[in-house]
Design an enzyme around this catalytic site. Structure first.
Site, PDB file in Angstrom:
ATOM      1  N   GLY A  84     -16.759  25.673 -15.238  1.00 36.05           N
ATOM      2  CA  GLY A  84     -15.492  25.660 -14.931  1.00 36.05           C
ATOM      3  C   GLY A  84     -15.687  25.140 -13.482  1.00 36.05           C
ATOM      4  N   GLY A  86     -15.634  25.493 -10.109  1.00 30.00           N
ATOM      5  CA  GLY A  86     -16.211  26.560  -9.137  1.00 30.00           C
ATOM      6  C   GLY A  86     -15.836  26.182  -7.568  1.00 30.00           C
ATOM      7  N   LYS A 107     -11.883  18.796  -3.779  1.00 28.21           N
ATOM      8  CA  LYS A 107     -13.115  19.366  -4.067  1.00 28.21           C
ATOM      9  C   LYS A 107     -13.768  20.168  -2.819  1.00 28.21           C
ATOM     10  CE  LYS A 107     -17.515  17.570  -5.995  1.00 28.21           C
ATOM     11  NZ  LYS A 107     -18.161  16.432  -6.664  1.00 28.21           N
ATOM     12  N   GLY A 120     -17.755  28.105  -3.232  1.00 33.24           N
ATOM     13  CA  GLY A 120     -16.696  27.224  -3.318  1.00 33.24           C
ATOM     14  C   GLY A 120     -16.573  26.221  -2.305  1.00 33.24           C
ATOM     15  N   ARG A 170      -9.996  13.944  -4.717  1.00 37.37           N
ATOM     16  CA  ARG A 170     -10.421  13.245  -5.687  1.00 37.37           C
ATOM     17  C   ARG A 170      -9.273  12.605  -6.673  1.00 37.37           C
ATOM     18  NH1 ARG A 170     -15.773  14.908  -8.844  1.00 37.37           N
ATOM     19  NH2 ARG A 170     -14.511  16.365  -9.990  1.00 37.37           N
ATOM     20  N   ARG A 177     -13.162  16.467 -19.891  1.00 34.01           N
ATOM     21  CA  ARG A 177     -14.563  16.187 -20.209  1.00 34.01           C
ATOM     22  C   ARG A 177     -15.032  16.354 -21.415  1.00 34.01           C
ATOM     23  NH1 ARG A 177     -16.484  17.645 -14.504  1.00 34.01           N
ATOM     24  NH2 ARG A 177     -14.615  18.382 -13.371  1.00 34.01           N
ATOM     25  N   ASP A 246     -20.657  18.037 -18.955  1.00 32.63           N
ATOM     26  CA  ASP A 246     -19.681  18.222 -18.335  1.00 32.63           C
ATOM     27  C   ASP A 246     -19.274  17.262 -17.264  1.00 32.63           C
ATOM     28  OD1 ASP A 246     -22.006  19.632 -17.551  1.00 32.63           O
ATOM     29  OD2 ASP A 246     -20.909  19.747 -15.572  1.00 32.63           O
ATOM     30  N   ASN A 247     -20.353  16.323 -16.956  1.00 30.78           N
ATOM     31  CA  ASN A 247     -19.831  15.155 -16.101  1.00 30.78           C
ATOM     32  C   ASN A 247     -19.562  13.797 -17.073  1.00 30.78           C
ATOM     33  OD1 ASN A 247     -20.638  16.985 -14.055  1.00 30.78           O
ATOM     34  ND2 ASN A 247     -22.577  16.358 -14.078  1.00 30.78           N
ATOM     35  N   ASP A 256     -18.327  12.727 -10.749  1.00 30.51           N
ATOM     36  CA  ASP A 256     -19.217  13.570 -10.302  1.00 30.51           C
ATOM     37  C   ASP A 256     -20.353  12.935  -9.766  1.00 30.51           C
ATOM     38  OD1 ASP A 256     -17.947  16.085 -10.393  1.00 30.51           O
ATOM     39  OD2 ASP A 256     -18.572  16.348 -12.572  1.00 30.51           O
TER      40      ASP A 256
END
Length: 481
Positions: A84, A86, A107, A120, A170, A177, A246-247, A256
């Site tokens: 998730g 983070g 980000k 974070g 971003r 994803r 996930d990327n 990413d």
């Protein structure tokens, strides 16, 4: 003056079941200072070109925003993990003048429920790297998320050392994803999986909504997008470095930019990432990893393909088999263009492979070899004077003479497909060092200016095409988390 002028944010993601996200406001930073701002992109988005650092630092939430952290999962170096956002929050979607939606994400904006013990936050160097490389990819014409702003936080972040903190803004067509679907499949709830798929189709493939097999057609479209994307990576020597599921986006955009880099010396086994010790994501492995990731995606969609598991698997396998052919078609078409070929001949691929083999054997620079051929300067290649190259060059020239295109048309095609410059690793590091160590962002800005049009072949790009000094140490990149 209204500092929010131009914001037209909506948040469609919260229409999904709340299992897919959690509300999460960005954490304020001590002293937000804007150090990079993408005016051209802001204009495309319909935003004010007079930015408010407080918004891009997370201290002020713009009107219409509904900040959330998205839930997703992923195979990280082959190991499945629930994940998730983070250290990122999605403010919402900026709706541009033609109705297009663009995710606006901060980000490095602080802890979320998915932070798993992390702080974070993000440090300045990796956020600048993502800004530079993503904008370079955009200049190259490769599908990518974009970078709108970098704000320094006025705070330090603890990694191995204390480093200056930063927040990156971003922009992407979405942050959906393969890992988002893996997360949905892990919920083992058909209705939630279907809701996610329906939302994604409506957003990224609305023409499929009323098709006979919308979910299978959707899978095939994602296959096509990934095949195209990875072929474009290979054609410019880009190494993503962390092709975890996930990327990998559903939209087919590069996302990413962690331990990514561009290859100098042509070597298919090149790895830059310090954490990729087995070479899983080496340059040569990117196409097959793309297929592996898509197989994981297919597994999540099986319940939507057919209620009969066996039939669903058969449908998935038949669709998945198209990836390799599609990838190869995009790659071969791109390589033909890089060598000025406007027609197709059966011996084109062996001719291309012979060149790549010579480049590897002679440790030739990937970008500059094609640049030299484009400019008609074979003497500037590492293979010049070698009998094998002399013979290859004659074959290539004979191949070009068999097509009707003029020499000028061939040269123009090659210029459009062979970048004069890439974000050379030593140039990127030079820009990062100047910014992080000295607070000097002029080096990064100048680099961004020349990378905006890498096919210009202009005089001011000449110095950026120069190779780095030889080094006994291989270049290494780091994840930045």
């Amino acid at each position: 003056m209204d500092t929010h002028k131009g914001w037209n944010l909506q948040q469609s993601y919260t229409k999904l079941p709340d299992a897919f996200y959690t509300k999460a406001n960005p954490s304020e930073v001590e002293k937000p200072e804007l150090v990079l701002f993408n005016e051209a992109l802001a204009d495309e988005l319909g935003l004010s070109t007079k930015p408010d650092p407080a918004i891009f630092g997370g201290n002020v939430v713009p009107e219409g925003a509904e900040p959330i952290a998205q839930a997703y999962a992923g195979h990280q170096f082959g190991q499945f993990t629930m994940l998730g956002d983070g250290r990122a929050v999605l403010l919402g979607e900026q709706v541009a003048s033609e109705g297009e939606r663009y995710d606006i994400q901060l980000k490095g904006s602080g802890r979320t429920p998915f932070s798993r013990g992390g702080d974070g936050r993000a440090t300045l160097g990796p956020m600048l790297r993502e800004y530079i490389i993503s904008e370079a990819m955009h200049g190259l014409g490769i599908p990518t998320n974009r970078s709108l702003a970098v704000v320094t936080s006025g705070e330090y972040v603890q990694r191995e050392d204390l480093l200056p903190g930063a927040v990156l803004t971003r922009v992407a067509s979405s942050h959906l994803r393969i890992g988002t679907f893996q997360y949905a499949a892990g919920l083992q709830d058909y209705d939630k999986l279907k809701a996610l798929a329906d939302y994604t189709i409506e957003r990224h493939a609305p023409e499929l909504v009323d098709s006979e097999q919308p979910y299978l057609s959707f899978f095939e479209k994602v296959i096509e997008r990934q095949a195209y994307l990875i072929a474009q990576w290979q054609l410019v020597g880009f190494i993503h470095g962390v092709m975890n599921t996930d990327n990998m986006t559903i939209s087919g955009e590069t996302i990413d930019y962690g331990p990514c880099a561009f290859m100098d010396t042509y070597n298919p086994k090149t790895v830059f990432s310090s954490i990729d010790r087995q070479g899983r994501y080496a340059y040569v492995n990117q196409p097959p990893i793309g297929a592996w990731n898509l197989a994981r995606f297919a597994e999540t969609l099986l319940p939507l393909f057919h209620e009969d598991q066996e039939k669903a698997v058969e449908m998935a396998q038949e669709a998945h088999a198209k990836y390799e052919k599609s990838y190869h078609s995009y790659w071969l078409k791109g390589m033909r263009s890089k060598l000025g070929m406007t027609t197709e001949e059966a011996q084109d691929q062996p001719l291309i492979e012979d060149l790549l083999e010579m480049m590897e054997k002679n440790e030739a620079d990937y970008t500059n070899t094609f640049r030299a051929l484009t400019l008609g300067r074979p003497n500037e290649t590492a293979m010049y004077g070698k009998p094998a190259f002399t013979n290859w060059y004659k074959q290539w020239q004979a191949r070009l003479e068999r097509q009707e295109s003029s020499e000028a048309d061939v040269r123009e095609l090659m210029k459009r497909t062979n970048p004069s410059i890439i974000p050379r690793n030593h140039r990127v590091e030079e820009a990062l060092d100047a910014a992080v160590e000295e607070g000097d962002f002029s080096v990064a800005k100048q680099l961004l200016a020349v990378l905006a049009d890498p096919y210009a072949y202009s005089e001011d790009q000449e110095v950026y095409a120069e190779l780095p000094e030889p080094s006994a140490q291989p270049y290494r990149t780091f994840c930045g988390t």
